[in-house]
Structure formats: structure tokens, C-alpha cells
Enzyme design. Sequence first.
Site, PDB file in Angstrom:
ATOM      1  N   LYS A   1      -3.309 -14.743  -0.205  1.00 22.13           N
ATOM      2  CA  LYS A   1      -2.382 -15.104   0.934  1.00 22.13           C
ATOM      3  C   LYS A   1      -2.378 -13.727   1.584  1.00 22.13           C
ATOM      4  O   LYS A   1      -2.109 -13.486   2.931  1.00 22.13           O
ATOM      5  CB  LYS A   1      -0.776 -15.338   0.181  1.00 22.13           C
ATOM      6  CG  LYS A   1       0.143 -15.341   1.174  1.00 22.13           C
ATOM      7  CD  LYS A   1       1.321 -16.264   0.514  1.00 22.13           C
ATOM      8  CE  LYS A   1       2.359 -15.412  -0.253  1.00 22.13           C
ATOM      9  NZ  LYS A   1       3.363 -14.878   0.468  1.00 22.13           N
ATOM     10  N   SER A   2      -1.966 -12.495   0.981  1.00 21.08           N
ATOM     11  CA  SER A   2      -1.735 -11.260   1.676  1.00 21.08           C
ATOM     12  C   SER A   2      -2.914 -10.681   2.524  1.00 21.08           C
ATOM     13  O   SER A   2      -3.038 -10.540   3.686  1.00 21.08           O
ATOM     14  CB  SER A   2      -1.675 -10.014   0.737  1.00 21.08           C
ATOM     15  OG  SER A   2      -0.572 -10.108  -0.079  1.00 21.08           O
TER      16      SER A   2
ATOM     17  N   SER B   1       6.084  -0.440  -0.710  1.00 19.25           N
ATOM     18  CA  SER B   1       6.140  -1.754   0.050  1.00 19.25           C
ATOM     19  C   SER B   1       4.858  -1.758   0.956  1.00 19.25           C
ATOM     20  O   SER B   1       4.777  -0.878   1.812  1.00 19.25           O
ATOM     21  CB  SER B   1       7.372  -2.045   0.905  1.00 19.25           C
ATOM     22  OG  SER B   1       7.098  -3.055   1.891  1.00 19.25           O
TER      23      SER B   1
ATOM     24  N   ASP C   1       4.655  -9.521  -7.793  1.00 17.67           N
ATOM     25  CA  ASP C   1       4.832 -11.064  -7.652  1.00 17.67           C
ATOM     26  C   ASP C   1       4.781 -11.697  -8.827  1.00 17.67           C
ATOM     27  O   ASP C   1       5.109 -13.126  -8.993  1.00 17.67           O
ATOM     28  CB  ASP C   1       3.645 -11.666  -6.456  1.00 17.67           C
ATOM     29  CG  ASP C   1       4.403 -10.997  -4.978  1.00 17.67           C
ATOM     30  OD1 ASP C   1       5.443 -10.625  -4.924  1.00 17.67           O
ATOM     31  OD2 ASP C   1       3.327 -11.069  -3.989  1.00 17.67           O
TER      32      ASP C   1
HETATM   33  C1  S3P Z   1       2.972  -8.041   0.287  1.00 19.95           C
HETATM   34  C2  S3P Z   1       3.570  -7.228  -0.343  1.00 19.95           C
HETATM   35  C3  S3P Z   1       4.824  -7.531  -1.434  1.00 19.95           C
HETATM   36  C4  S3P Z   1       4.487  -8.727  -2.206  1.00 19.95           C
HETATM   37  C5  S3P Z   1       4.370  -9.756  -0.877  1.00 19.95           C
HETATM   38  C6  S3P Z   1       3.209  -9.812  -0.227  1.00 19.95           C
HETATM   39  C7  S3P Z   1       2.083  -8.102   1.303  1.00 19.95           C
HETATM   40  O1  S3P Z   1       5.883  -7.237  -0.769  1.00 19.95           O
HETATM   41  O2  S3P Z   1       5.941  -9.032  -3.020  1.00 19.95           O
HETATM   42  O3  S3P Z   1       4.488 -11.058  -1.710  1.00 19.95           O
HETATM   43  O4  S3P Z   1       1.233  -8.824   1.489  1.00 19.95           O
HETATM   44  O5  S3P Z   1       1.930  -6.896   1.751  1.00 19.95           O
HETATM   45  P1  S3P Z   1       6.622  -5.674  -0.589  1.00 19.95           P
HETATM   46  O6  S3P Z   1       5.552  -5.062   0.475  1.00 19.95           O
HETATM   47  O7  S3P Z   1       7.833  -6.021  -0.040  1.00 19.95           O
HETATM   48  O8  S3P Z   1       6.521  -4.987  -1.847  1.00 19.95           O
END
Ligand code: S3P
Length: 465
Positions: A44-45, A192, A344
Site C-alpha cells: 500500500k505505501s 513519521s 502498523d
Molecule cells: C505510512 C507510514 C506510517 C504507517 C502508515 C503508512 C506511509 O504512518 O502507519 O500506515 O505510507 O508512509 P506514519 O508516517 O504516521 O508513522
Amino acid sequence: MAGSEGRHRSVATPDGAAPDAPSATLVVRGGRPLRGSIRVPGDKSISHRALILGALADGPEPTCIAGLSACADVRATRRALEHLGAHIEGEPDGEVRIHGRGPQGLAGPPVRLDCQDSGTTMRLLAGLLAGQRRRFRLEAAPSLQRRPMNRVVEPLGRMGAELRALGEAGRPPLEGEGRALRGADLRLPRASAQVGSALLLAALNAQGETRVHYPAPVRDHTERLLAAMAAPIAWDARSSTLVGPVRHLARPGGGAITVPGDLSSAAFLLCAAAILPGSRIRLPGVGINPGRTGILDILRAMGAPVAVSGWRQSAGEPLADLATAAAELAAIGLGQPLVPRAIDELPLLAVLGARARGRTVLIEAGELRLKESDRIEAICSGLRRMGADIVATEAGFIVEGPGELRGAELDGRGDHRIVMALAVAGLAATGETRIRGAERIGDSYPGFVEDLVGLGAQVHLEPSD
Ligand code: S3P
């Protein structure tokens, strides 16, 4: 081996954030081992980033993306990019082709974009649009309306962005007007990847150097994809530097990329296999970005055998074939700096802890309270209803194991990862577990139910009353 090796579209799992998704209950019966091989959906990311950066590549030839996630969150990003004028063809079960418009190519008339329930969509688009010449407004569905946005608004402001959170205490919607930005040296108070990525997307249209410092290592998908597009970027575990403005971005992978399988989806299957006696599963082609592999470290530290083989790369991302099997688990303690590498998957740590010998403790993970639900409260109260000896702390939990879990009526709190983590607990429980709110599963993992069934689990969806 049983199960399916093919990537597939969801057959029965609801569509997640589709506004008309009918509410569903996930019914889980425990006791059966998981066996076989499953190809989990695309990450997904990485899918969000492949679409966004594909739209910024030099045109007019498209970037062809294989293995894109079909989940609702990524569909929200795709729709937003289409509203911004990007031309995107094809569906995730085949190949998605995105025609690049160049790093400054998303300028245009004012737009209003619906980010639905996807925090990644809203935060990444905030950074992207801060430097594109147009007015914009980013709207959120109810669960995203509760989530904090000052974490991107504030550092983008230091780059000269005109951006405001209109909701109470820095909550959505966001409103802004894109403009030329200036590079900045930015120390993030929390680790983050969403925030870091938003700043790097803004930095593409900023004059001079932007440096982002992270207090702990995070996933570096944006950095890897930008490097694969020949952007002037350098990074290590604690900081990323990009020199803008960037006038050209080559198409990643020469115009064809394959998204690795999603480790955060694979994690549900791996953890279920680890706690279900007699289980043995294999998951080919899963992304193993070092900023994401905390769950593999957790499983190993608790005593599960995790085999990683066939290491390879795609568009700068490492991937491999994963395998695990049932084991007697032992408790662990976890805190920073490992938390972001498993962020996650931490609800699953509670489930593993409930079945492990000893006291499993999570600390320094207050971020979990700011996800799609308050995940500390949600997982602790769900597992307690199943008979687990677990207490929530301010920034984590303490769980004593191994305890017997029994089937219960549970609330998924409108949060895909809570529904799926409780389903894993249900597989290890006696009797039947019923989880309301299962329509959210498609936010990240369409095909979850089918994949579990393919591995031999007794699970199905029912319409909720
Ligand atoms: C993500 C980063 C994480 C993760 C989220 C997806 C991303 O969040 O929890 O599901 O795709 O960069 P944070 O950046 O708030 O830690």
C-alpha cells in the site's frame, strides 16, 4: 501446496472506503492450522508513492505499474491524481499506466479532493500540492477527520507553504495554495514516513536544499523511488536530503515497475501461522524494506521460525519469499527505536503476546492512539473480551500469556487493522468470533478473507443487521 499463487482481485471482501460499502461482520472459527502459499496484494505505501511520483515523471510515455494495491486507500490517491489532471489507465489486477506530467505538471484551476479515510493520501498530497501552482482543498471522511495534520502543516509552513488545517486543533480539512517553496532543515519530533515523504514531495519544488531529520529510522520508499527517477536525493537511516527545484524526473525502472507484496498484509498471515499449531505457510514476493521489517524481528525474537529466501529487487525496493510455521512463543519487550519499523503491526504484537509465555510489554508507541482508531484501546478491549490478560498503558500495553482465548462478539472500531488483528486472535480462540465493521478490511487488504480461506481457515463475511 494448497492455496493460490496468483494475485487476484477481491471477490467477496468489501471495498472498504467505498461510500456505499455495506456493513459486514467477519465470522471466524478457530482451531484449524494454516497451510499453503499465498501471494499477498501489492504494498500500500509503495502503491501511493508509485502513483504520485509516476504523475511527476517526465512525459508523455506512461510509467507501467504491475502489482499496484487495489485497496480503498490507494484508490483514493488515484482518484485525487485524476482530479488533478493525471491520466491513469488500467486496473490493479493487470497493469496501471500513469502518464507523467513532469515535477511541476500538476498546476491548474482550484480543486477539492476527497482523501476518504486515507491518512497517507492526505499527508502526501499536502506536500505534493504545497509546491504546485493551484488552490486546493483536501477533504476527509469521518475517521480521517479525527487525525492530526499539524505534523505536516507546520514543517511545510517553514518551507513557505500556504496551508491551513481548517478543523479543530489542526484536524482536516486542509486548504492551501501552491507556490514556489524554499528548502529548509527540518527536525521531525516523531518518526513519521508520511511526514518525511510529504516534505520531500514539497522539496521537489523548493529552492535549495531540504533536509529532513528523523528521530528513528522509518520506511524510505519515497527516497528509493525518487533515486530510481534520478532525483538529486541522498539519505541514510536518520536523514534525507533533496536539492530543488527538480526540473526533470526520469520514469522509475525505465518506465516499468512492479510493486512488491505488502509486508503489513503478510503480517496477519505470518502471525496467525505462528500461533496456530500445525501451521506452515509461504508468502512469495513480499517487500522487506528495512523500515518495515520490525514484525519479522518480533516473530523471530518470540521464537517463530522466519525464513527469508530468494532476495531480489524491484524499483529499488528489496523483496523476498517468506515462510514461517507454528512455534511455542516467548514474551518480549518492545519500544523505540523499533516502534516505527513495526508501527502498523503492533496490534498483532498484542495477539502474539496473549499466546506467548511470559509478559509482553510495548512502550513508547503513543502514535498508535492516532491511527484509524485508538489502536491501543481497541486491541486491548477486544482481546480482553476474548479472555486475554491485557492492560492498556498510556503509550502501549502489557499482556500476560499464554492464556486461552475464547470466541466473542467484537467491534472492529471502523479500523481495518483492528478487524484483521482480532480475526487472527479469533483463529486461535475456542468457538466463534464475530467482528463488526469488517467492511473496512478493503481499506488495506482486499482479499484477506479469501487468502485465509485459501490457507485453510474457517472465515466468512456476513451482512451486518
Ligand atoms: C505510512 C507510514 C506510517 C504507517 C502508515 C503508512 C506511509 O504512518 O502507519 O500506515 O505510507 O508512509 P506514519 O508516517 O504516521 O508513522
